[in-house]
Design a protein around this motif. Structure first.
Motif, PDB file in Angstrom:
ATOM      1  N   LEU A 127      -3.461 -13.308  -1.502  1.00 11.44           N
ATOM      2  CA  LEU A 127      -4.470 -12.885  -0.520  1.00 11.44           C
ATOM      3  C   LEU A 127      -5.083 -11.543  -0.926  1.00 11.44           C
ATOM      4  N   ALA A 128      -4.248 -10.621  -1.401  1.00 16.08           N
ATOM      5  CA  ALA A 128      -4.768  -9.316  -1.830  1.00 16.08           C
ATOM      6  C   ALA A 128      -5.753  -9.507  -2.990  1.00 16.08           C
ATOM      7  N   VAL A 129      -5.379 -10.341  -3.938  1.00 23.66           N
ATOM      8  CA  VAL A 129      -6.274 -10.609  -5.075  1.00 23.66           C
ATOM      9  C   VAL A 129      -7.564 -11.266  -4.571  1.00 23.66           C
ATOM     10  N   GLY A 130      -7.428 -12.084  -3.543  1.00 26.67           N
ATOM     11  CA  GLY A 130      -8.587 -12.778  -2.986  1.00 26.67           C
ATOM     12  C   GLY A 130      -9.468 -11.903  -2.109  1.00 26.67           C
ATOM     13  N   GLY A 131      -9.097 -10.644  -1.922  1.00 26.31           N
ATOM     14  CA  GLY A 131      -9.987  -9.728  -1.218  1.00 26.31           C
ATOM     15  C   GLY A 131      -9.551  -9.335   0.179  1.00 26.31           C
ATOM     16  N   MET A 132      -8.318  -9.651   0.565  1.00 24.80           N
ATOM     17  CA  MET A 132      -7.834  -9.206   1.882  1.00 24.80           C
ATOM     18  C   MET A 132      -7.841  -7.679   1.929  1.00 24.80           C
ATOM     19  N   ASN A 133      -8.556  -7.112   2.888  1.00 29.18           N
ATOM     20  CA  ASN A 133      -8.572  -5.660   3.039  1.00 29.18           C
ATOM     21  C   ASN A 133      -7.528  -5.192   4.048  1.00 29.18           C
ATOM     22  N   VAL A 134      -7.294  -6.041   5.055  1.00 30.48           N
ATOM     23  CA  VAL A 134      -6.342  -5.671   6.099  1.00 30.48           C
ATOM     24  C   VAL A 134      -5.456  -6.883   6.395  1.00 30.48           C
ATOM     25  N   ALA A 135      -4.140  -6.645   6.498  1.00 31.89           N
ATOM     26  CA  ALA A 135      -3.210  -7.697   6.901  1.00 31.89           C
ATOM     27  C   ALA A 135      -2.893  -7.489   8.376  1.00 31.89           C
ATOM     28  N   ARG A 136      -3.069  -8.542   9.172  1.00 39.64           N
ATOM     29  CA  ARG A 136      -2.815  -8.411  10.617  1.00 39.64           C
ATOM     30  C   ARG A 136      -1.505  -9.085  10.988  1.00 39.64           C
ATOM     31  N   LEU A 137      -0.734  -8.376  11.788  1.00 40.16           N
ATOM     32  CA  LEU A 137       0.524  -8.920  12.286  1.00 40.16           C
ATOM     33  C   LEU A 137       0.396  -9.094  13.786  1.00 40.16           C
ATOM     34  N   ASN A 138       0.552 -10.323  14.246  1.00 41.84           N
ATOM     35  CA  ASN A 138       0.404 -10.599  15.664  1.00 41.84           C
ATOM     36  C   ASN A 138       1.781 -10.586  16.314  1.00 41.84           C
ATOM     37  N   MET A 139       2.014  -9.575  17.165  1.00 35.06           N
ATOM     38  CA  MET A 139       3.335  -9.392  17.758  1.00 35.06           C
ATOM     39  C   MET A 139       3.668 -10.450  18.818  1.00 35.06           C
ATOM     40  N   CYS A 140       2.717 -11.363  19.090  1.00 37.58           N
ATOM     41  CA  CYS A 140       3.029 -12.517  19.940  1.00 37.58           C
ATOM     42  C   CYS A 140       4.063 -13.392  19.259  1.00 37.58           C
ATOM     43  N   HIS A 141       4.087 -13.347  17.940  1.00 40.55           N
ATOM     44  CA  HIS A 141       4.917 -14.287  17.186  1.00 40.55           C
ATOM     45  C   HIS A 141       5.884 -13.528  16.284  1.00 40.55           C
ATOM     46  N   GLY A 142       6.980 -14.175  15.972  1.00 42.13           N
ATOM     47  CA  GLY A 142       7.918 -13.615  14.992  1.00 42.13           C
ATOM     48  C   GLY A 142       8.759 -12.473  15.545  1.00 42.13           C
ATOM     49  N   THR A 143       9.833 -12.156  14.838  1.00 41.38           N
ATOM     50  CA  THR A 143      10.719 -11.065  15.272  1.00 41.38           C
ATOM     51  C   THR A 143      10.271  -9.760  14.611  1.00 41.38           C
ATOM     52  N   ARG A 144      10.781  -8.625  15.121  1.00 44.35           N
ATOM     53  CA  ARG A 144      10.434  -7.349  14.481  1.00 44.35           C
ATOM     54  C   ARG A 144      10.932  -7.313  13.041  1.00 44.35           C
ATOM     55  N   GLU A 145      12.080  -7.941  12.794  1.00 45.92           N
ATOM     56  CA  GLU A 145      12.612  -7.953  11.410  1.00 45.92           C
ATOM     57  C   GLU A 145      11.637  -8.678  10.490  1.00 45.92           C
ATOM     58  N   TRP A 146      11.115  -9.787  10.996  1.00 47.65           N
ATOM     59  CA  TRP A 146      10.148 -10.550  10.198  1.00 47.65           C
ATOM     60  C   TRP A 146       8.923  -9.663   9.901  1.00 47.65           C
ATOM     61  N   HIS A 147       8.413  -9.002  10.934  1.00 47.48           N
ATOM     62  CA  HIS A 147       7.230  -8.158  10.749  1.00 47.48           C
ATOM     63  C   HIS A 147       7.521  -7.010   9.780  1.00 47.48           C
ATOM     64  N   ARG A 148       8.745  -6.441   9.926  1.00 49.37           N
ATOM     65  CA  ARG A 148       9.101  -5.327   9.038  1.00 49.37           C
ATOM     66  C   ARG A 148       9.093  -5.796   7.581  1.00 49.37           C
ATOM     67  N   SER A 149       9.604  -7.001   7.356  1.00 49.10           N
ATOM     68  CA  SER A 149       9.662  -7.459   5.964  1.00 49.10           C
ATOM     69  C   SER A 149       8.255  -7.682   5.409  1.00 49.10           C
ATOM     70  N   VAL A 150       7.337  -8.134   6.248  1.00 46.26           N
ATOM     71  CA  VAL A 150       5.947  -8.301   5.770  1.00 46.26           C
ATOM     72  C   VAL A 150       5.339  -6.933   5.446  1.00 46.26           C
ATOM     73  N   ILE A 151       5.567  -5.971   6.345  1.00 46.97           N
ATOM     74  CA  ILE A 151       5.018  -4.626   6.111  1.00 46.97           C
ATOM     75  C   ILE A 151       5.552  -4.076   4.791  1.00 46.97           C
ATOM     76  N   GLN A 152       6.850  -4.272   4.581  1.00 42.98           N
ATOM     77  CA  GLN A 152       7.438  -3.757   3.331  1.00 42.98           C
ATOM     78  C   GLN A 152       6.842  -4.445   2.111  1.00 42.98           C
ATOM     79  N   SER A 153       6.624  -5.748   2.220  1.00 40.71           N
ATOM     80  CA  SER A 153       6.014  -6.459   1.079  1.00 40.71           C
ATOM     81  C   SER A 153       4.613  -5.934   0.789  1.00 40.71           C
ATOM     82  N   VAL A 154       3.835  -5.713   1.849  1.00 41.09           N
ATOM     83  CA  VAL A 154       2.465  -5.226   1.642  1.00 41.09           C
ATOM     84  C   VAL A 154       2.489  -3.831   1.006  1.00 41.09           C
ATOM     85  N   ARG A 155       3.378  -2.986   1.518  1.00 41.00           N
ATOM     86  CA  ARG A 155       3.482  -1.636   0.941  1.00 41.00           C
ATOM     87  C   ARG A 155       3.894  -1.707  -0.532  1.00 41.00           C
ATOM     88  N   ARG A 156       4.807  -2.626  -0.840  1.00 38.42           N
ATOM     89  CA  ARG A 156       5.283  -2.751  -2.218  1.00 38.42           C
ATOM     90  C   ARG A 156       4.147  -3.244  -3.121  1.00 38.42           C
TER      91      ARG A 156
END
Ligand SMILES: Nc1ncnc2c1ncn2[C@@H]1O[C@H](COP(=O)(O)OP(=O)(O)OP(=O)(O)O)[C@@H](O)[C@H]1O
Ligand SMILES: CC(=O)C(=O)O
Ligand SMILES: [K+]
Ligand SMILES: [Mg+2]
Length: 585
Positions: A127-156
């Motif tokens: 997605l980043a290569v495809g031009g994603m400028n912002v990744a959105r996390l919808n807190m309606c879904h998923g656990t905080r741990e899940w969201h944290r792991s996505v944030i960490q992946s994006v930062r990495r």
């Protein structure tokens, strides 16, 4: 604090500097190594407006009440000459610039909602290569741990691969919605079927045709004969009986029920709003999510179902008190009748807005959504706040690899309205073709932007004055003029040196023909500017000396092959409020 504008006069000024419009064509410009004379003012300027020299010059300066201007040290030049790693730009943009040149870079920004089909490291990278400028996390879904792991992946990804993907956390909000279907991806409701909506929590197995509702007062509030709309009408039910906490409903419009889908109920043709009006915009769970977002250092927090400016102001002071640099931008989601009523005050209080067409379409008749979108986009532009158009842009691509013609037309319209950003929801979160959906947004954006430039379809949008102070008004005038000059002179790029991002936004607001290179000193501001139309944010440490800044930038960008001698550039800065026109030496 006195404000002043000063037109400084260069001794070497070309007498022909202000040329008739036709002679601004690039072919008549001086040879590529000839830089227009530029004047640098190295003292506080105290001239009053009456001292204005109406004769033309390339530098328009006001000291903006900030006192003296420091002179760059020789080490700045040294750094410029030797350290090409001291400028940071998103790897995708860099590749795009080198491949297509300045003018063809994409101006419309792209936001992708991350979900089960896009949360893996490789999926995020695609997605980043495809031009994603912002990744959105919808807190309606998923656990905080899940969201944290996505944030960490994006930062990495950002760190390791040179992307600058920003993170937007979207709060759940306290509207009424269904439960999570006991882990199923979806459930099908058929015409005439009887379903039970209940506030009862089902621990393990959910009884057949039973839906959990998150709102305690549900059974008390609905009445027999009310119409119950799932996701704004994707599925409809009629309430036929109330038995204690259970509400029996007959399906009148069949369709797919998705986990945590929003519920609204209608009586006599109008939305029942009383209860929603009493629910707080930010629920206790939202506050905990917000604390989580602050701790994780997200770049944006989007607030669902905003009703007034008050909640935005409250959240902003909450963030200011808790976040180190209080550098989280607050985005107001416009998705309720109240938010439309209080549109201007909400947008003014926020750092940006989202046209959240999903829920908006559940609160106002569908046929009113396009005009509401147009109004929100225009109001944001007038008030200089970035705006995201969201929901169902490419809905059919959740299941199919190509969009419908109607979807392409919808995306084109959002680009034509020159919204700052387009957003994917289910298409990228749980659809089968996240990369393809993103590629459609990218190619449609590029095509419409090009069509619009080539056909000179500038809409004469009269930008109203916003400046609340004289200094702000000067910045605004400078940016309006610089953007106009950039179009008339057909320059290759606008450069803006900005400490707060404000001047960069003001340039973006003008939607000029050329891209805007925004130089900022911090990585977090660089990520936030990623949401704004036409901005290419760079991180660069710069001083108060514009000549030094320009030399350094030219050296660094040339070393990276991102500009070349002869490119025509207009530079503005909020350090010295100035405009300069020059060829890259
Ligand atoms: N983190 C996630 N985990 C699982 N599924 C998700 C996640 N994020 C999104 N989805 C799925 O993608 C769909 C569309 O996402 P979207 O963010 O638009 O949510 P929504 O539920 O429609 O609510 P909203 O009004 O907040 O946008 C959701 O209905 C859900 O099925
Ligand atoms: C994005 C969102 O929240 C909506 O469209 O409702
Ligand atoms: K949400
Ligand atoms: Mg919504």
């Amino acid at each position: 604090m006195s404000q002043s504008i000063h037109f400084s006069i260069s001794s070497s000024r070309s007498p022909n500097l202000i040329l008739p419009k036709h002679s601004y064509a690039k072919s008549t410009l001086p040879p590529s190594n000839c830089r227009f004379p530029v004047t640098f003012v190295r003292r506080p300027i105290t001239a009053s407006s009456s001292d204005l020299d109406s004769s033309p010059s390339q530098v328009l300066v006001s000291n903006n009440g900030k006192g003296g201007v420091s002179v760059a040290t020789s080490s700045d030049y040294l750094t410029a000459a030797t350290d090409s790693s001291s400028i940071e730009v998103d790897a995708v943009t860099e590749a795009e610039l080198k491949e297509n040149g300045f003018r063809s870079t994409r101006r419309t920004k792209l936001v992708c909602t991350i979900g089960p089909n896009s949360c893996g490291f490789e999926q995020l990278e695609a997605l980043a290569v495809g031009g994603m400028n912002v990744a959105r996390l919808n807190m309606c879904h998923g656990t905080r741990e899940w969201h944290r792991s996505v944030i960490q992946s994006v930062r990495r990804l950002n760190e390791e691969k040179g992307f600058a993907v920003a993170i937007m956390m979207d709060t759940e909000g306290s509207e009424i919605h269904m439960g999570d279907l006991g882990g199923s991806q979806s459930a099908k409701a058929e015409d005439g079927e009887i379903w039970t909506f209940s506030v009862r929590a089902f621990d393990s197995s959910r009884p057949e045709r039973t839906i959990n509702v998150n709102y305690e007062g549900f059974a008390e509030d609905v009445q027999v004969e009310d119409e119950l709309l799932v996701d704004g009408g994707m599925v409809r039910f009629e309430v036929i009986e109330k038995i204690g906490p259970d509400v029996k409903c007959r399906c009148t419009d069949p369709g797919l029920l998705l986990p945590r889908a929003n519920l609204t109920f209608w009586r006599g043709g109008s939305l029942v709003r009383e209860r929603n009006a009493m629910l707080p915009t930010i629920s206790s769970k939202d506050w905990l999510d917000i604390d989580f977002g602050i701790a994780e250092g997200v770049d944006f927090i989007a607030i669902s179902f905003v009703k007034s400016a008050e909640v935005i102001n409250h959240l902003k002071s909450y963030i200011a008190a808790r976040s180190r640099d209080s550098d989280i931008a607050v985005i107001a989601k416009i998705e309720s009748i109240d938010s439309l009523k209080n549109l201007e005050e909400i947008i003014l209080a926020s750092d940006g807005a989202m046209v959240a067409r999903g829920d908006l379409g559940a609160q106002i008749p569908l046929e009113q959504v396009p005009s509401a979108q147009q109004k929100i986009v225009q109001t944001c532009r007038q008030l200089n706040k970035p705006v995201i158009v969201a929901s169902q842009l490419l809905e059919s691509m959740i299941e199919y690899p190509t969009p419908t013609r109607a979807e392409v037309a919808d995306v084109s319209e959002a680009v034509r309205q020159r919204s700052d950003a387009l957003m994917l929801s289910g298409e990228s979160a749980m659809g089968q073709f996240p990369d393809k959906a993103l590629a459609v947004l990218r190619s449609v954006s590029l095509r419409i932007e090009r069509w619009w430039r080539e056909e000179k379809r500038h809409e004469a949008m009269e930008l109203q004055d916003m400046g609340s102070s004289f200094s702000d008004s000067i910045s605004e005038e400078i940016c309006n003029s610089a953007a106009k000059m950039a179009n008339n002179l057909e320059v290759d790029a606008l450069f803006v040196y900005t400490k707060t991002g404000h001047m960069a936004s003001l340039l973006s607001r003008c939607r000029p023909d050329c891209p805007i290179f925004a130089f900022t000193a911090t990585t977090s501001l660089r990520r936030r500017l990623n949401l704004q139309w036409g901005l290419i944010p760079f991180r660069l440490s710069f001083t108060d000396d514009m000549e030094s800044n320009l030399n350094k930038t030219f050296a660094l960008l040339k070393a990276r092959g991102m500009i070349k001698s002869g490119d025509l550039v207009i530079a503005v800065s909020d350090i010295l409020q100035s405009i300069q026109v020059m060829n890259v030496p």
